[in-house]
Design a protein around this motif. Sequence first.
Motif, PDB file in Angstrom:
ATOM      1  N   SER A   1       0.823  -1.206   0.000  1.00 34.92           N
ATOM      2  CA  SER A   1       0.000   0.000   0.000  1.00 34.92           C
ATOM      3  C   SER A   1       0.860   1.261   0.000  1.00 34.92           C
ATOM      4  O   SER A   1       0.618   2.195  -0.761  1.00 34.92           O
ATOM      5  N   GLN A   2       1.879   1.274   0.850  1.00 34.98           N
ATOM      6  CA  GLN A   2       2.742   2.450   0.968  1.00 34.98           C
ATOM      7  C   GLN A   2       3.504   2.723  -0.325  1.00 34.98           C
ATOM      8  O   GLN A   2       3.686   3.880  -0.714  1.00 34.98           O
ATOM      9  N   ARG A   3       3.941   1.656  -1.001  1.00 33.91           N
ATOM     10  CA  ARG A   3       4.672   1.831  -2.265  1.00 33.91           C
ATOM     11  C   ARG A   3       3.792   2.445  -3.345  1.00 33.91           C
ATOM     12  O   ARG A   3       4.289   3.043  -4.298  1.00 33.91           O
ATOM     13  N   ASN A   4       2.489   2.284  -3.183  1.00 33.24           N
ATOM     14  CA  ASN A   4       1.548   2.799  -4.177  1.00 33.24           C
ATOM     15  C   ASN A   4       0.788   4.026  -3.687  1.00 33.24           C
ATOM     16  O   ASN A   4      -0.307   4.311  -4.155  1.00 33.24           O
ATOM     17  N   GLY A   5       1.379   4.760  -2.720  1.00 30.26           N
ATOM     18  CA  GLY A   5       0.777   6.009  -2.268  1.00 30.26           C
ATOM     19  C   GLY A   5      -0.244   5.860  -1.164  1.00 30.26           C
ATOM     20  O   GLY A   5      -1.189   6.640  -1.076  1.00 30.26           O
ATOM     21  N   ASN A   6      -0.066   4.843  -0.311  1.00 25.43           N
ATOM     22  CA  ASN A   6      -0.977   4.614   0.819  1.00 25.43           C
ATOM     23  C   ASN A   6      -2.422   4.388   0.385  1.00 25.43           C
ATOM     24  O   ASN A   6      -3.364   4.881   1.009  1.00 25.43           O
ATOM     25  N   ILE A   7      -2.588   3.626  -0.693  1.00 24.16           N
ATOM     26  CA  ILE A   7      -3.934   3.309  -1.161  1.00 24.16           C
ATOM     27  C   ILE A   7      -4.552   2.233  -0.276  1.00 24.16           C
ATOM     28  O   ILE A   7      -3.845   1.449   0.357  1.00 24.16           O
TER      29      ILE A   7
ATOM     30  N   LYS B   1      -1.320   3.388   8.851  1.00 22.09           N
ATOM     31  CA  LYS B   1      -0.364   3.570   7.768  1.00 22.09           C
ATOM     32  C   LYS B   1       1.004   4.040   8.263  1.00 22.09           C
ATOM     33  O   LYS B   1       1.971   4.014   7.523  1.00 22.09           O
TER      34      LYS B   1
END
Length: 230
Positions: free
Chosen positions: A167-173, A223
């Motif tokens: 999630s974090q690698r993709n902008g906390n989605i 997050k």
Amino acid sequence: MTVTEKVLEVKQFLQQTPIFQNIIEEQLQAVANIAILQTYKKGETLFWEGDEATGFFIVQSGRIKVFKIGNSGKEQILHIFGADEYFAEVPAFDGGNFPASAAAMENAEVVFIPRTAFLIVLQQHPTLAVAMLGTFARHLRQLTHLVDSLSFQEVPERLSNYLLKLSQRNGNINIVELDLPKGQLAALLGTVPETLSRAFYKLSQEGKIEINGTKIKLLNFNKNSEGMSS
């Protein structure tokens, strides 16, 4: 494409990689001059554990897994390297053998830096060697984190942390899509597919995730921390 054009292409690529991003033009050119472009098909092996370490690799495209095979035949993925990431630099420096194996998870292109030629470059540009020390530190931290995870975390917690990092690698989605087949993901998390499936079920039953095929919705997680909240 001429030799000069290939060297220029490699130089431009190296300039954007973390390992060579901050070195001066002369040093960058010297590395580009010795670099070798290599391509691998999905499933093809770059090297096996115990092979002589003749150099190190930087991923240009695709993904490469570094792994070990246990006596029982179980695979443990140590790390997956993607574009601009580098690996096998430590054995290439110390002149030993590769301590693990590496294979392409998909069609991949890598830049190979041969050990002997690179050591000559380092002798000519000693400040480059200082810059390389940071790379050793980063990979040591990754290995330490892996040992801690496998030693002290149960599979559901390892899975939680993996999903959070995805999630974090993709902008906390809040909705992520698994980027690995479950068999490969199990090997990365140090388990087997059956146990991984039970971990997914456990997190789902606890209301921490919702599963829709390969898409996972993350619920009730922090997050800013390692893992999902209870």
